[in-house]
Design a protein around this motif. Structure first.
Motif, PDB file in Angstrom:
ATOM      1  N   ILE A  78       0.846  -1.206   0.000  1.00 29.32           N
ATOM      2  CA  ILE A  78       0.000   0.000   0.000  1.00 29.32           C
ATOM      3  C   ILE A  78       0.877   1.251   0.000  1.00 29.32           C
ATOM      4  N   GLU A  79       1.904   1.233   0.817  1.00 24.91           N
ATOM      5  CA  GLU A  79       2.776   2.408   0.901  1.00 24.91           C
ATOM      6  C   GLU A  79       3.458   2.670  -0.451  1.00 24.91           C
ATOM      7  N   ARG A  80       3.951   1.589  -1.083  1.00 25.24           N
ATOM      8  CA  ARG A  80       4.615   1.731  -2.390  1.00 25.24           C
ATOM      9  C   ARG A  80       3.628   2.241  -3.446  1.00 25.24           C
ATOM     10  N   GLU A  81       2.399   1.657  -3.451  1.00 20.84           N
ATOM     11  CA  GLU A  81       1.400   2.060  -4.445  1.00 20.84           C
ATOM     12  C   GLU A  81       1.022   3.531  -4.264  1.00 20.84           C
TER      13      GLU A  81
ATOM     14  N   GLU B  62      -7.304  -0.758  -1.259  1.00 23.29           N
ATOM     15  CA  GLU B  62      -6.625  -0.257  -0.061  1.00 23.29           C
ATOM     16  C   GLU B  62      -5.986   1.103  -0.322  1.00 23.29           C
ATOM     17  N   THR B  63      -5.216   1.194  -1.408  1.00 19.37           N
ATOM     18  CA  THR B  63      -4.539   2.457  -1.722  1.00 19.37           C
ATOM     19  C   THR B  63      -5.548   3.518  -2.146  1.00 19.37           C
TER      20      THR B  63
ATOM     21  N   ASP C 105      -8.398   3.907  -0.967  1.00 22.11           N
ATOM     22  CA  ASP C 105      -8.957   4.429   0.274  1.00 22.11           C
ATOM     23  C   ASP C 105      -7.954   5.358   0.966  1.00 22.11           C
ATOM     24  N   VAL C 106      -6.688   4.961   1.001  1.00 27.45           N
ATOM     25  CA  VAL C 106      -5.658   5.802   1.625  1.00 27.45           C
ATOM     26  C   VAL C 106      -5.606   7.171   0.940  1.00 27.45           C
ATOM     27  N   LEU C 107      -5.615   7.154  -0.386  1.00 30.65           N
ATOM     28  CA  LEU C 107      -5.486   8.412  -1.135  1.00 30.65           C
ATOM     29  C   LEU C 107      -6.705   9.307  -0.915  1.00 30.65           C
ATOM     30  N   ARG C 108      -7.899   8.707  -0.865  1.00 32.55           N
ATOM     31  CA  ARG C 108      -9.100   9.539  -0.692  1.00 32.55           C
ATOM     32  C   ARG C 108      -9.195  10.072   0.732  1.00 32.55           C
TER      33      ARG C 108
END
Ligand SMILES: [Zn+2]
Lengths: 958, 83
Positions: free
Chosen positions: A606-609, A806-807, A809-812
């Motif tokens: 997730i962190e890399r993406e 997952e990513t 969601d993190v970005l939003r």
């Protein structure tokens, strides 16, 4: 052995083996477990629920209250089966239940452990007082001693199915009334389904010695079955239990398939124009002291075991049968079997007590002259009369009324689809049943306009015998399954629980898995006698499906595991599989979650993406969004009424973010409206609301505003949608060779372009959920793999990184963008979400009026805010509650809001959270507590605006 | 489980439909009506024991929203329904 040398409907040429509590036993095809056990001389098969009294086989049918066992076969073990309902098969392993430790030596019974404690109302009283008595004293003891069989926790390997069928006339039951009705209806041309719970047709005829139309009862039944089998408009369904009647002629049934079938059972839903309920009648036990001992059986069951199963259930019998004709028939059957008649009790006899430890050894009784008698015997055939099996009739809420004439609850005349016939309306004589079935079938046919009215008269219900038996004092069981005695019913009346519903719950009378089939009428008569009221005034409790227990496996059918719900896959699914995607279910979708590289954990991926999207380029599947094509001269007006913001000036080629409210003013969904032409729009709905928004739009177009010229098409599945996002997104778009200009000026943010993209027909939307420069590329679904291949190939130059939910969601969350279900949770106004300014004041729209309600406009409502740890580094526990204070000594604190999302932000390098906070926008900068008792954590958090990343939105433009 | 008459598809199983609630005569979107008027129309249904005009959406069928008059006590569907 108790097997008779001749007669019966069993196949003596084959021997079947089974075990009971480990002991090897045998029987023949045609036997039930009950008849095979009795043939082996075994009456004692169970211990009773509360008192652990020895119990035997009382009946020969589904009404059996006591003789429940656990049966193990090749598919596992099934608890609580009545021995009377299980056809014998080779290799069954049968075990008794509720015995501590064994049937023969039961500790609980020996100690009288339960007898002293559990009277009627025991649970009510112990729960109420003394405090703690239930938990401290009784719970473990009773849970260990009471109850029935244990569920087999291993997966059920058997297959089940569900099917539907419809017909003109459904006949339930194949005794004389059912067979006669089915033949009459079928020969008049109706489509007929005949259901029989047993594996052979005939019902009561199978154990009758009557002569019907010059034939033996068994031959008559065989001829009737033959007449049905040759007709193509008849479906005969043996082994099928009709367990419930529902609205509009629906009957649900479970068909158990014969041994060796690939499927164990089929759950049927049958729609019928007329339902003839020929379920027969159940014999009523006598209530007298010690009436529950093994060896005491219903008289009809005794005749059935002798005549149908060729089993002599005893050697020396007492006959206690109220009806003179049935009494004579029972005596005749016993003589046929060579069983001696120890006593044939005359009317007026008083039954005082029974003897015998594990089996009946004698009866004490007093004759009409008052002389006390002791009669040694090992069998007692009893009957107080018959009770119509009208359960399916009563399930639809119609009341049965107690008839003094029949001494039973009778179904009233009805013009509903279900009509009780024969024994189900207390018509008992076989010839009368045949006439009743014929008349009822003709009536149904006339109503369906398939036959002229014949006006055949229907036989009257058979009156109960004027002769009755009396009983002495002592433990006389009314409900055998739940161990409810006459004294328990009396106690309930004394303590004021006089209404039937109260008596039922206080004593548990009729609350067992047999639903009081043998006990309820006796219960009514007991209440009437004790209270001095007429039995007709007592009424009855509610009848509910299922009539008899059915297995959950059959109800579930094939819908287990992967078959439980349909799985939706997006058009990119196989392409993503090749990229090493890990999928997860999201609603009905199987959606990309993340794309790990070798050796990577999910958090690392997730962190890399996320870093890749923020610094260069990523791509994500957006195909699950709802996509609705709106066309027509009133299309803009239609959308204007549906969404709360103003977009009247929208031009072709542009799109707007839009917020849809419910009629009551709360936020329903968000999405984009793209203008493809003056009268042509494409709107999106969130994945979660794709179905409900479509339904809502249809309702508005069809019902609310039919005057508008608008046509709607759900094109969600027509388009595959892949978003490319990141600072290099435009470079990739240009590299894909669009036939339209893609420069910042020619294709700005919030626009749509249609054209060719490297030879693929495409619609490209410049919208962003991640906060980066982003294009959602839509191609017809069949081109998904081609698009993905091109994007991955051309994007390699910028190290394009596919990312998942997952990513996404993190970005939003970093952007403070809303998600349905978390922030849009059905309780938020636009103002709560920080979008109050979007709401148009220039137009009317759905939700405007009710949004003006004072409560929705109040100051200080919960509002969306951002939160960061005060120390800049402590992780904020997910789903924490917000409070101004620390937890007190009891672990409590007044809540002023809660979190909706909490992550460690890769872009910001520290934890962040979103949440709703009372009066939140006025509290920005304040420091609060975020408490999570679940995570055992309390963290000091500072309130911020909900957007953490690029609040000015400059990155959207590239 | 009801049998519901769809004017396009005939008598169909209830499981094919989505319930749409009682028919409500909502005020026009002309900017004139206030929250009170809307609340009366939207929230204050009659909830009768007896015939009720209601909406059903033939979701697993023709996708039409249809009006059906159903007796709430007996579940009888009243053809051409009036209340
Ligand atoms: Zn339809």
């Amino acid at each position: 052995m108790r097997r008779l040398p001749a007669g019966g409907l069993i196949d003596r040429s084959q021997t079947l083996h089974f075990t009971f509590d480990g002991e090897m036993m045998t029987g023949h095809p045609g036997d039930t477990l009950a008849s095979a056990l009795l043939a082996g001389g075994r009456h004692l098969v169970a211990r009773s629920l509360k008192y652990h009294r020895p119990r035997g086989i009382m009946s020969a049918g589904l009404e059996e209250p006591s003789a429940m066992v656990t049966v193990r076969d090749e598919t596992g073990s099934t608890p609580n089966l009545k021995v009377t309902e299980v056809p014998l098969r080779e290799g069954l392993q049968v075990s008794s239940q509720n015995a501590l430790p064994s049937l023969e030596k039961d500790r609980a019974a020996a100690l009288g452990l339960m007898g002293k404690t559990i009277s009627a109302g025991f649970y009510y009283k112990t729960f109420m007082w003394p405090q703690g008595a239930w938990h401290q004293r009784f719970a473990r003891l009773i849970r260990q001693a009471a109850g029935h069989g244990k569920v087999d926790p291993s997966p059920d390997p058997a297959l089940y199915d569900k099917r539907r069928k419809s017909c003109d006339v459904l006949v339930i039951g194949s005794g004389p009334a059912g067979l006669s009705a089915a033949v009459t209806a079928a020969q008049s041309g109706a489509t007929v389904i005949l259901m029989e719970q047993d594996h052979v047709l005939g019902g009561s005829l199978l154990s009758s010695d009557a002569t019907l139309q010059g034939l033996s009862a068994q031959d008559w039944a065989e001829d009737a079955e033959e007449a049905l089998r040759v007709l193509s408009n008849v479906t005969v369904m043996p082994r099928t239990l009709a367990f419930g009647q529902y609205d509009h002629g629906l009957v649900q049934a479970v068909e158990t398939l014969p041994e060796g079938s690939s499927c164990q059972a089929v759950f049927w839903k049958i729609r019928a124009k007329r339902i003839l309920l020929a379920a027969g009648a159940i014999e009523r036990p006598l209530v007298f002291p010690g009436n529950d001992r093994p060896g005491i059986m219903l008289a009809g069951a005794v005749r059935s075991y002798i005549r149908r199963f060729a089993v002599a259930p005893g050697r020396s019998a007492v006959v206690a049968v109220a009806d003179p004709q049935e009494r004579a028939d029972t005596v005749a059957a016993l003589r046929e079997a060579g069983i001696s008649i120890a006593a044939d009790l005359p009317a007026g006899a008083r039954l005082l007590a029974t003897q015998g430890k594990r089996h009946l050894t004698g009866l004490a009784w007093r004759d009409a002259q008052g002389r006390k008698q002791r009669t040694p015997c090992d069998l007692l055939a009893m009957s107080a009369g018959w009770m119509p099996t009208a359960h399916l009739f009563a399930q639809m809420g119609e009341r049965l009324s107690f008839s003094d004439q029949t001494q039973s609850l009778l179904p009233p005349e009805t013009d509903g689809p279900l009509r009780p016939i024969g024994g189900a309306r207390a018509v008992l004589d076989s010839a009368d049943c045949i006439a009743d079935g014929k008349a009822a079938a003709h009536q149904a046919m006339a109503e369906l306009e398939m036959h002229k009215h014949l006006n055949l008269s229907r036989p009257s219900p058979a009156p109960a015998s004027a002769e009755v038996f009396a009983a002495g004092k002592g433990k006389a069981f009314v409900d055998f399954q739940n161990d409810v005695t006459r004294d328990d019913v009396a106690l309930a009346q004394r303590e004021g629980y006089r209404d039937v519903e109260l008596t039922k719950r206080y004593t548990t009378l009729g609350m067992g898995s047999d639903q009081g089939k043998t006990s309820w009428t006796n219960g009514v008569l007991e209440i009437a006698a004790l209270s001095g009221r007429e039995a007709a005034e007592i009424g009855h409790t509610t009848y509910r499906p299922p009539y008899s227990p059915v297995s959950l496996g059959a109800l579930v059918g094939a819908g287990t595991g992967m078959q439980m719900t349909p799985i939706l896959r997006t058009p990119f699914h196989s392409g993503f599989e090749k990229l090493g995607c890990v999928f997860q279910t999201s609603g009905d979708w199987l959606y990309s979650r993340y794309f790990p590289q070798p050796g990577e954990t999910m958090a690392q991926a997730i962190e890399r993406e996320a870093r890749a999207v923020r610094s260069s380029l990523g791509c994500v599947d957006m195909s699950t969004l709802g996509k609705i094509d709106v066309q027509g001269s009133d299309a803009l007006e239609f959308l204007s009424r549906l969404y709360c913001n103003n977009f009247a000036a929208i031009k072709p080629g542009r799109l707007r973010y839009a917020l849809m409210l419910r009629e009551d003013g709360y936020v329903f969904d968000d999405g984009t409206i793209a203008c493809l032409g003056a009268e042509h729009f494409l709107v999106t709905a969130t994945t979660a609301n794709a179905g409900s928004v479509w339904r809502h739009m249809q309702k508005c177009a069809q019902v609310e505003w039919p005057e508008l010229d608008v046509s709607l098409t759900d094109v969600s599945d027509h388009w595959a949608s892949l978003a490319i996002a990141g600072p290099n997104a435009r470079k990739l778009l240009e590299a894909l060779g669009p036939d339209f200009e893609a420069s910042r000026q020619a294709f700005p943010f919030a626009a749509v372009r249609e054209g060719q993209l490297d030879g693929l027909p495409a619609r490209v939307f410049s919208v962003s959920f991640s906060g980066e420069l982003s294009y959602e590329i839509n191609v017809p679904a069949g081109f998904a793999e081609a698009l993905l291949a091109r994007v991955m190939e051309r994007g390699a130059e910028w190290n394009i990184t596919p990312y998942g939910l997952e990513t996404l969601d993190v970005l939003r969350i970093e952007k403070g963008h809303l998600s349905v279900g978390t922030e849009i949770d059905g309780r938020r106004t636009p103002g709560d979400l920080g979008m109050g300014g979007m709401v148009s004041k220039k137009k009317d729209f759905l939700g405007r009026a009710l949004l003006q309600r004072p409560g929705l406009q109040a100051e200080g409502r919960e509002q969306l805010v951002g939160l960061v740890p005060e120390d800049g580094s402590t992780i904020i526990p997910y789903a924490a509650h917000l409070s101004d204070s620390e937890l007190d000594a009891k672990g409590c604190a007044a809540t002023i809001g809660h979190l909706t999302a909490a992550i460690e932000s890769p872009s910001l390098g520290h934890p962040i959270a979103l949440g709703f906070l009372r009066d939140g926008r006025n509290r920005i900068g304040d420091v609060l507590w975020a408490h999570s008792p679940v995570a055992g954590a309390s963290v000091r958090v500072r309130v911020t605006a909900p957007c953490f990343y690029d609040p000015e939105g400059e990155r959207l433009h590239g | 489980m009801l049998l519901i008459p769809c004017p396009h598809c005939g008598l169909r199983e209830e499981s094919e439909f989505t319930y749409g609630g009682p028919c409500r005569d909502l005020p026009a979107l002309d900017g004139q009506s206030d929250a009170g008027t809307w609340s009366q129309a939207f929230h204050m249904g009659k909830n009768p024991r007896g015939p009720l005009r209601e909406l059903w959406y033939h979701s697993s069928g023709c996708e039409a929203w249809i009006e059906v008059t159903r007796d709430t006590a007996s579940h009888e569907i009243i053809p051409g329904g009036q209340t």
